[in-house]
Design an enzyme around this catalytic site. Structure first.
Site, mmCIF file in Angstrom:
data_model
loop_
_atom_site.group_PDB
_atom_site.id
_atom_site.type_symbol
_atom_site.label_atom_id
_atom_site.label_comp_id
_atom_site.label_asym_id
_atom_site.label_seq_id
_atom_site.Cartn_x
_atom_site.Cartn_y
_atom_site.Cartn_z
ATOM 1 N N ASP A 73 -6.286 4.623 0.634
ATOM 2 C CA ASP A 73 -6.384 5.732 -0.320
ATOM 3 C C ASP A 73 -6.107 5.255 -1.738
ATOM 4 O OD1 ASP A 73 -3.666 5.356 0.499
ATOM 5 O OD2 ASP A 73 -3.125 7.307 -0.309
ATOM 6 N N GLU A 135 -1.029 6.385 1.676
ATOM 7 C CA GLU A 135 0.115 5.641 1.149
ATOM 8 C C GLU A 135 0.585 6.261 -0.147
ATOM 9 O OE1 GLU A 135 2.307 2.605 -1.212
ATOM 10 O OE2 GLU A 135 0.474 3.635 -1.738
HETATM 11 ZN ZN LIG Z 1 -0.919 0.728 -3.733
#
Ligand SMILES: [Zn+2]
Length: 384
Positions: A73, A135
């Site tokens: 992401d 993340e």
């Molecule tokens: Zn990163």
């Protein structure tokens, strides 16, 4: 002709994997790419199957391999002034521009570009790929992946978390705990304080208490001079409560975070706060009205990455990166989560964190080339 890291990075950038979007198109692209080399990927989905982590092993699944870890992401481009389309990678001045080029599709591209070489090598120890979702919004994907990693991946010698370090080896960073505290009070006309319970006042009291935790951490908590600041730091974030000056507010909530240095006891900080809620605040509020109270929930958690100087994994990482010394990074990564299941981890990847999360994010092509070389040394290390 196998793809190279630059071409692969262009393809990865084209998938808008801003954390609020699904990452499935990108995951399917990687799965199909790996399948083209006979590598089978395992997908681990989130609750509504809109996102997936990907795990794959090349070579024999025996202990002593190396995990290449990346998050798929990227952060949003909303409100940022980009000179070109952030999801169309553009090459200029020896750089590749685009969202995620540095953070951190560049590393994933180099890992993928190395797959044909990995497959041809006669690996005695494996390479594992571990690509996560979400993340950037609290390391949610990696947490969902940990049980599968533990179960399916033979204990590795090293995890390389490919966040941008300009290909230096970082062996430590602070942790991060993000909480939301919600206070339920009781609404009343402001002229009748005895009839209400003021949630904003309770919030102010709790913020004062968190301030005392902050001072204690700063003045007498664990210190690690590699970090700036060298102590566990705190921040109060957004707060909202009340609707008008003449109404006693019945709700208030605020976000707060702290970033423990490795070695500080984050659990103790949280339990001190929780004990204050349980033993001081809530008994008092409940006595006024049983419906009133204050609750805290930790909604994002990142364990610190603890240095393991001189350990075998770190020695290997330095050799792969062709560096002599380790450093630390100021930002959080998934590395501490890997350590929590006893996978030794370092942070090392192409690009500079200074370019991450900003408009006109870029990675130097020389950084991708350095990461490609890292992969060549890795293949040699696992073959010998
Ligand atoms: Zn990163």
């Amino acid at each position: 002709m196998p793809a190279n890291s630059v071409d692969l990075l262009k393809q990865l950038v084209a998938f808008d994997t801003t954390s609020r979007n699904s990452n499935m198109e990108l995951i399917h692209f990687i799965r199909d790419y790996l399948a083209g080399y006979g590598v089978t990927a395992t997908l681990i989905f989130n609750e509504d199957s809109s996102k997936a982590n990907l795990i794959a092993t090349i070579g024999p699944n025996v202990a002593g391999g190396v995990v290449l870890s990346g998050h798929t992401d990227v952060v949003p481009v909303d409100g940022q002034d980009w000179a070109s389309d952030p999801f169309v990678a553009s090459q200029a001045d020896g750089r590749l521009y685009g969202r995620g080029t540095a953070d951190m599709k560049g590393f994933i591209a180099c890992a993928l570009a190395a797959v044909p070489m990995f497959c041809k090598a006669n690996f005695k120890k494996p390479v594992h790929l571990a690509f996560s979702y979400d993340e950037e919004v609290g390391c949610l994907g990696i947490q969902a992946m940990l049980p599968d990693l533990k179960k399916h991946v033979a204990p590795p010698r090293l995890v390389v978390v490919g966040e941008p370090t300009s290909m230096t080896v970082a062996n430590a960073h602070k942790g991060q705990h993000v909480s939301c505290t919600r206070i339920t009070g009781k609404e009343a006309h402001s002229s009748r304080p005895e009839d209400g319970v003021n949630a904003v006042e309770v919030a102010a009291e709790l913020i004062g208490f968190i301030g005392s935790l902050r001072n204690k951490a700063r003045d007498s908590g664990a210190r690690d001079d590699q970090f700036e600041p060298p102590y566990t730091s705190f921040n109060m974030g957004p707060i909202k409560g009340g609707s008008a000056f003449n109404i006693i507010p019945n709700t208030c909530e605020f976000d707060w975070e702290f970033r423990p240095v490795p070695g500080d006891d984050a659990k103790k900080i949280l339990s001190t706060y929780q004990t204050y809620l349980d033993e001081v605040i809530n008994p008092r509020l409940k006595a006024l009205d049983p419906a009133c109270g204050a609750e805290n929930s930790v909604w994002a958690y990142l364990p610190p990455l603890k240095a393991e100087p001189g350990c075998d994994g770190e020695t290997l990482a330095l050799a792969l990166a062709a560096k002599n010394d380790t450093g630390v990074v100021a930002f959080g990564t998934e590395g501490g989560h890997f350590q929590s299941i006893d996978f030794p981890a370092v942070v090392c990847g192409p690009g500079d964190i200074a370019q991450a999360h900003k408009p006109n994010e870029f990675v130097e092509l020389s950084q991708l080339a350095a990461c490609d070389k890292f992969m060549v040394r890795l293949a040699e290390a696992l073959t010998g």
